[in-house]
Design a protein around this motif. Structure first.
Motif, PDB file in Angstrom:
ATOM      1  N   TYR A  62      19.912  83.679  24.611  1.00 41.30           N
ATOM      2  CA  TYR A  62      18.700  83.985  23.810  1.00 41.30           C
ATOM      3  C   TYR A  62      17.816  82.898  23.407  1.00 41.30           C
ATOM      4  CZ  TYR A  62      22.909  87.358  23.329  1.00 41.30           C
ATOM      5  OH  TYR A  62      23.921  88.232  23.554  1.00 41.30           O
ATOM      6  N   ARG A  95      10.557  80.449  15.117  1.00 37.27           N
ATOM      7  CA  ARG A  95      10.768  81.657  14.253  1.00 37.27           C
ATOM      8  C   ARG A  95      10.323  81.416  13.059  1.00 37.27           C
ATOM      9  NH1 ARG A  95      16.856  82.906  15.355  1.00 37.27           N
ATOM     10  NH2 ARG A  95      17.329  80.723  14.953  1.00 37.27           N
ATOM     11  N   SER A 153      17.118  81.394   8.901  1.00 41.83           N
ATOM     12  CA  SER A 153      18.462  82.446   9.244  1.00 41.83           C
ATOM     13  C   SER A 153      18.210  83.316   7.628  1.00 41.83           C
ATOM     14  CB  SER A 153      19.460  81.723   9.114  1.00 41.83           C
ATOM     15  OG  SER A 153      19.786  81.095   7.853  1.00 41.83           O
ATOM     16  N   ASP A 213      27.886  77.263  12.987  1.00 42.66           N
ATOM     17  CA  ASP A 213      27.347  76.443  14.161  1.00 42.66           C
ATOM     18  C   ASP A 213      28.344  75.638  14.763  1.00 42.66           C
ATOM     19  OD1 ASP A 213      24.669  77.266  14.207  1.00 42.66           O
ATOM     20  OD2 ASP A 213      23.874  75.643  12.769  1.00 42.66           O
ATOM     21  N   HIS A 228      24.842  72.149  18.497  1.00 44.79           N
ATOM     22  CA  HIS A 228      23.806  73.020  17.738  1.00 44.79           C
ATOM     23  C   HIS A 228      22.716  72.440  17.034  1.00 44.79           C
ATOM     24  CE1 HIS A 228      26.455  76.315  19.001  1.00 44.79           C
ATOM     25  NE2 HIS A 228      25.587  77.071  18.840  1.00 44.79           N
ATOM     26  N   TRP A 253      16.035  76.189  16.872  1.00 47.33           N
ATOM     27  CA  TRP A 253      16.216  77.099  17.971  1.00 47.33           C
ATOM     28  C   TRP A 253      15.023  77.808  18.163  1.00 47.33           C
ATOM     29  CZ3 TRP A 253      20.417  77.016  21.467  1.00 47.33           C
ATOM     30  CH2 TRP A 253      21.311  76.266  21.086  1.00 47.33           C
ATOM     31  N   THR A 284      17.969  83.963  12.500  1.00 41.92           N
ATOM     32  CA  THR A 284      19.477  84.393  12.775  1.00 41.92           C
ATOM     33  C   THR A 284      20.106  85.178  11.570  1.00 41.92           C
ATOM     34  OG1 THR A 284      19.811  82.565  14.324  1.00 41.92           O
ATOM     35  CG2 THR A 284      21.531  83.630  13.245  1.00 41.92           C
ATOM     36  N   HIS A 299      22.997  86.691   9.944  1.00 42.13           N
ATOM     37  CA  HIS A 299      24.491  86.569   9.681  1.00 42.13           C
ATOM     38  C   HIS A 299      25.144  87.716   9.106  1.00 42.13           C
ATOM     39  CE1 HIS A 299      24.107  82.176  10.705  1.00 42.13           C
ATOM     40  NE2 HIS A 299      23.029  82.153   9.812  1.00 42.13           N
ATOM     41  N   GLU A 320      26.466  87.165  14.650  1.00 41.29           N
ATOM     42  CA  GLU A 320      24.885  86.982  14.258  1.00 41.29           C
ATOM     43  C   GLU A 320      23.981  87.526  15.148  1.00 41.29           C
ATOM     44  OE1 GLU A 320      24.338  82.180  15.494  1.00 41.29           O
ATOM     45  OE2 GLU A 320      25.833  82.815  13.603  1.00 41.29           O
ATOM     46  N   TYR A 345      20.134  88.147  16.568  1.00 37.89           N
ATOM     47  CA  TYR A 345      18.698  87.778  17.025  1.00 37.89           C
ATOM     48  C   TYR A 345      17.775  88.799  17.319  1.00 37.89           C
ATOM     49  CZ  TYR A 345      22.233  84.133  17.828  1.00 37.89           C
ATOM     50  OH  TYR A 345      23.135  83.419  17.766  1.00 37.89           O
TER      51      TYR A 345
END
Length: 517
Positions: A61, A83, A87, A192, A215, A224, A334, A336, A363, A365
């Motif tokens: 992803y 992004r 999160s 992670d 990660h 990410w 992200t 969660h 999680e 996305y």
């Protein structure tokens, strides 16, 4: 097609294409053989739902570990978009529905969100202190990933001793429990360490520590990002680079055997014209080490075990949240689900005992919030969004007896977990395909092995390894070597493999260029 190549690459996934681009660009005749009808392996974008013009990143992803240097070297012209949110974690506590929001970059709203959840600033201060320390380690490790393996002693002397001990020498759960008090905050940190890795946070093997490190070290920042155009845009760009460099790429070529004796090699495959064999100087294996062993006629006694459930959904609109937070903001990073520290550990213990987790951590996305180009203009205008779900602690063993039944029950539990934080039924938001069926697709480790050939459905081709030499015999090598000098691993099973990074492909190519006369 010629009968001899300088290099034959088995597997046209992203690492194989990176290697082909460098090798062909370096003047070596290079052949890539891909079993599927297209390149890209698991890093592809596909129209998953019949009659619906949405191209989802089906298996992988986000992008973090792909070095900017590879993008620049190969002239890929990719856009990897940040992004707006790192999160969001919905929490139900003391009769209240809250959300822990971590911005990107972090600001006053993040601090306020921590304070609203925990009642003080102490957890946020511990958070910032910890991740500042992790950034210092990433800054040391990341620049070494595209060079020969540094020694462990060389890296250790550049890192704070206490940090090194906490992240490299002791189980990751110890540092999480020591630094953080809140169960949700602990879980956000710990997740992670277990994404794609089946391990408890106190596992003595430390595979959870290695997973956490990978990660957090991408390009020295650990960010990410979303590939504009989907993950397929990444591998399409790599395929174009390989062909521009002069590599030959053959699809629908199912390799049946690999031979190498240190100086010469040969690869045999089945294609549309029947069986074919070519000779070469070097063979690069962009397949899992266990797959390579089988191709060499060696016994394979145990396959790696994947540990994830992947669910792709298309929504007609984003659902409203019980917390009242804006779903366009909550789903921008992200998201969660049930990933408190205690929930991660309970789910692991359940799966290790052979049972599906009753409350599975996962999680989510939402690619299309950051990059709507994967949807048709009509879907964008009507408010459609994609969701891709990564379920944690779903090892292959749970699906061995009845994959279909276990898949259905796993999907039900994961989506029920998501729905528990929603202010409305999820079913009201799920789009329908041209046949009127809900736009939901799920892939277990068994499904992933069947569809893209990853043994055991393991997305890293096996346990991740430390990205440095662990003894003097490895220092100065590239981390791609096998027992035969002219046979190299160029996929995720290399020492610095795993995820969509191209690092293993680059390093295998550099090893060949170093070895050639």
């Amino acid at each position: 097609m010629q009968n001899f190549y300088d290099v034959v690459i088995v597997g046209g996934g992203h690492n194989g294409l990176v290697a082909a681009s460098y090798l062909a660009g370096g003047g070596l005749s290079t052949l890539v053989l891909e079993q599927q009808g297209h390149t890209g392996g698991a890093a592809v974008s596909q129209q998953v739902f019949p009659g619906v013009d949405a191209r989802l990143s089906r298996y992988s992803y986000l992008v973090s570990l792909l070095p900017d240097k590879i993008v620049a070297d190969l002239g890929l012209g990719l856009e990897l978009r940040s992004r707006s949110v790192a999160s969001y974690t919905p929490v139900r506590r003391d009769g209240r529905d809250l959300g822990l929001m971590v911005e990107r970059p972090e600001g006053t709203a993040t601090r306020a969100s921590f304070a609203a959840l925990t009642g003080s600033d102490s957890e946020y201060e511990a958070w910032t202190s910890f991740y500042n320390s992790v950034s210092s380690l990433a800054g040391v490790v990341a620049p070494t990933l595209l060079g020969p393996l540094p020694s462990v002693a060389e890296l250790r002397k550049q890192v704070d001793p206490a940090l090194w001990e906490a992240l490299v020498e002791r189980p990751f759960g110890e540092v999480v429990e020591r630094l953080f008090a809140d169960d949700t905050v602990r879980g956000v940190v710990a997740t992670d360490a277990v994404i794609g890795t089946f391990a408890g946070l106190h596992d003595e093997s430390l595979i959870q520590n290695r997973c956490f490190l990978y990660h957090l070290i991408g390009n020295g920042t650990g960010e990410w990002r979303v590939p504009v155009g989907g993950m397929g845009a990444v591998t399409d760009a790599l395929a174009g680079a390989a062909r521009r460099a002069g590599a030959s790429v053959v699809v629908n070529a199912s390799v049946t055997s690999v031979e190498a004796d240190g100086t010469r090699g040969s690869v045999t495959w089945m294609g549309g014209d029947g069986e074919r064999t070519v000779d070469c100087s070097y063979v690069l294996a962009n397949v899992a080490p266990t797959t390579l062993a089988a191709l060499r006629g060696q016994p394979v006694t145990e396959k790696p075990e994947g540990s994830q459930l992947k669910i792709n959904l298309l929504l007609s609109r984003l659902p409203q949240l019980r917390s009242g937070d804006d779903p366009r903001r909550a789903f921008a990073g992200t998201f969660h689900i049930d990933e408190d520290y205690s929930q991660l550990e309970t789910a692991y213990q359940s799966a290790a005992g052979g049972s599906l987790p009753s409350v599975p951590p996962s999680e989510v996305y939402c690619h299309s919030l950051t990059d709507p180009s994967i949807l048709s203009p009509e879907l964008v205008a009507s408010g459609h969004q994609t969701l891709t779900v990564f379920g944690v602690h779903f090892p292959t063993r749970l699906f061995a007896a009845d994959n279909d039944a276990a898949r259905d029950e796993s999907v039900r539990r994961v989506l029920a977990g998501l729905e528990s934080y929603l202010a409305e039924p999820l079913d009201l938001c799920i789009a329908r395909d041209a046949d009127g069926n809900p736009c939901i697709e799920a892939k277990t480790p068994v499904d992933i092995e069947e569809s893209v050939g990853m043994p055991g459905g393991h997305i890293f081709h096996g346990d991740l390894q430390w990205p440095w030499a662990e003894d003097d015999t490895e220092a100065g090598r590239w981390g791609v070597e096998t027992d035969v000098a002219n046979l190299l691993i160029c996929g995720s099973g290399a020492r610095r493999g795993g995820a969509v990074s191209g690092i293993a492909g680059h390093n295998a190519a550099m090893a060949v260029l170093d070895l050639r006369p």
